[in-house]
Write an enzyme that holds these catalytic residues in place. Structure first.
Site, PDB file in Angstrom:
ATOM      1  N   SER A  34       0.852  -1.181   0.000  1.00 51.70           N
ATOM      2  CA  SER A  34       0.000   0.000   0.000  1.00 51.70           C
ATOM      3  C   SER A  34       0.891   1.236   0.000  1.00 51.70           C
ATOM      4  O   SER A  34       2.107   1.130   0.169  1.00 51.70           O
ATOM      5  CB  SER A  34      -0.863   0.017   1.264  1.00 51.70           C
ATOM      6  OG  SER A  34      -0.020   0.234   2.386  1.00 51.70           O
ATOM      7  N   LYS A  35       0.251   2.367  -0.146  1.00 49.38           N
ATOM      8  CA  LYS A  35       1.025   3.616  -0.151  1.00 49.38           C
ATOM      9  C   LYS A  35       1.803   3.764   1.151  1.00 49.38           C
ATOM     10  O   LYS A  35       2.916   4.264   1.174  1.00 49.38           O
ATOM     11  CB  LYS A  35       0.095   4.808  -0.320  1.00 49.38           C
ATOM     12  CG  LYS A  35      -0.207   5.028  -1.786  1.00 49.38           C
ATOM     13  CD  LYS A  35      -0.785   6.392  -2.020  1.00 49.38           C
ATOM     14  CE  LYS A  35      -1.447   6.407  -3.388  1.00 49.38           C
ATOM     15  NZ  LYS A  35      -2.729   7.048  -3.413  1.00 49.38           N
TER      16      LYS A  35
END
Ligand code: GLU
Length: 483
Positions: free
Chosen positions: A252-253
């Protein structure tokens, strides 16, 4: 090499939606598709799938094109490169999708969806109460209105079992229960991905579809549509997910799924990025970890892409990049690194700056580290007492002992020509004459001459700084210790 089973020209595509920046997963998809095309003297196409107007991000299309060019994944056809199968933006192909939709309507394989969102919600709840899976095809209207574009157009599926081979995931099979009526054209006039990509891959003569996991569950439905349109199914390759550092969740970011251009801005090398990205899920069957683009070209094969998730580890990327930096000749390294040097470097000549960069070559992970790592080559840093007081070995010494050691070193260095070899010889002699260990003597001289916690080799550092500045800094340190 990929085994191309038919005699068609190999044509692969990267088909991102312009909904944001390109991160590592998307670039891996592009890289693998690009490699297959290049290995087979085929074509690599960029197609922008801009059919979800709500999710579209302004400027994302430019960003995608810039990123591909910057990492070296050039394409042969795309929105900014003319080809025979354009336009390459789906929003410019709406008429084409309408024609294909009409074909399905004429064949009785598509119908106007009469339900409102509220109707569908009710139907879903009913299914839930009956503990049955909700399927659109169980609610086909008996006499659907003529489709006028104001409602979604839905595919009338033909539920059946499928068996197919995914080049990466192997033999796959599903039953009729996964087949359902899906939307072809939305009420805003734009096609769905599910419909548009099939039409476009056919018209653009795409031979291999390389894409992420998120589509694999829909493949049986795609096959149903290929059949309804009497189209051949391209070779499909589904890439394993890229996982965050814990090896469990999708990257994920928060775990560092960053804009690829960020890495380039930080001074990661395009070739190192490609090597690292290629090995997220692929290896050549040996222990080799670093691959030049030429090697990727000769060794890459979808058959060696693993099915399990590939863990993204930014430290590994830094190691890969550092390894590429170490393989560079000094001229090339300097050419690429010089713009990352601190502004003060402008007042030094090229030979000096090049020597600084060369001295860092062994330890540099990416170019954006340069300002911090080279600071002391360009400015006299203020004396930092904690470097001595917190040093594992030196903190045990009295200040006066440190002063004596520095004075001894200073006297010896005064008589030396400031080149690496004579300096190294003198430093070694100093070890003998003082009876100190390198971790003491060299650390002390290093701290005095740099005021930094780490530096390249001491002799090399002093040779670059030159005699005058080195001795001056040793004096400053002695004075500070005496004060
Ligand atoms: N537009 C899709 C996406 O961005 C592309 C999937 C594909 O490669 O077919 O996820």
């Amino acid at each position: 090499m990929v085994d191309v089973e038919d005699t068609h020209l190999t044509r692969t595509r990267f088909a991102p939606s312009p909904t944001g920046m390109l991160h590592v997963g998307a670039v891996r998809t592009a890289l693998f598709a690009w490699l297959i095309a290049r290995q087979n003297n085929g074509d690599f196409i960029l197609r922008l799938e801009d059919t979800d107007k709500k999710r579209e991000v302004a400027g994302a299309d430019e960003h995608i094109m810039r990123t591909l060019h910057a990492v070296g994944l050039g394409y042969d056809e795309g929105p900014d490169i003319d080809g025979d199968y354009g336009p390459y933006r789906q929003s410019e192909r709406l008429d084409i999708y309408k024609q294909w939709a009409q074909k399905l309507i004429d064949d009785g394989r598509a119908y106007a969806d009469p339900y409102t969102a509220a109707d569908l919600q009710d139907l879903r709840e009913q299914a839930q109460q009956q503990k049955k899976p909700f399927l659109y095809r169980n609610h086909r209207p008996e006499n659907p209105p003529k489709w006028d574009g104001s409602t979604p157009l839905r595919f009338k599926s033909d539920p059946k079992s499928y068996k197919w081979k995914d080049t990466v995931m192997g033999e796959l099979a599903t039953g009729p229960e996964v087949i359902d009526d899906f939307i072809l054209i939305k009420s805003d006039g734009y096609p769905t991905y599910n419909f548009a990509h099939i039409v476009d891959d056919y018209l653009m003569k795409v031979s291999h579809i390389v894409r992420g996991q998120e589509f694999i569950a829909s493949v049986p439905n795609y096959m149903n549509l290929y059949e309804a349109l009497a189209l051949e199914v391209p070779t499909m390759a589904t890439l394993p997910p890229i996982l965050g550092p814990d090896g469990k969740k999708k990257l994920s970011k928060r775990d560092g799924a960053r804009d690829m251009l960020d890495y380039l801005r930080q001074g990661f090398l395009p070739e190192a990025l490609l090597s690292f990205i290629a090995t997220l899920g692929w290896n050549d069957g040996t222990e080799q970890e670093l691959f030049s683009v030429d090697e990727l070209m000769s060794k890459f094969s979808l058959n060696h892409v693993g099915r399990g998730g590939a863990v993204f580890d930014e430290r590994r990327l830094q190691w890969v990049n550092g390894s590429f930096i170490r393989q560079m000749d000094l001229d090339t390294l300097y050419e690429q690194a010089q713009k990352f040097l601190p502004p003060e470097a402008q007042s030094f000549d090229e030979a000096y700056n090049k020597a600084v960069v060369g001295a860092l070559q062994e330890r540099l992970k990416y170019f954006a580290e340069l300002p911090e790592l080279t600071q002391f080559f360009y400015t006299d840093l203020p004396i930092d007492p904690s470097l001595l007081s917190e040093h594992k070995k030196l903190k045990k010494y009295d200040q006066s002992d440190l002063v004596d050691l520095l004075n001894t070193a200073r006297t010896a260095l005064t008589a030396v020509v400031f080149d690496v070899d004579p300096l190294q010889r003198e430093l070694n002699q100093l070890l003998e004459s003082t009876g100190e260990k390198p971790a003491v003597l060299f650390s002390l001289v290093r701290i005095a001459t740099t005021q930094a916690p780490a530096s390249p080799g001491l002799a090399e550092t002093m040779a670059i700084l030159g005699k005058e500045r080195t001795l001056q800094r040793i004096d400053n340190q002695i004075n500070a210790l005496k004060a």
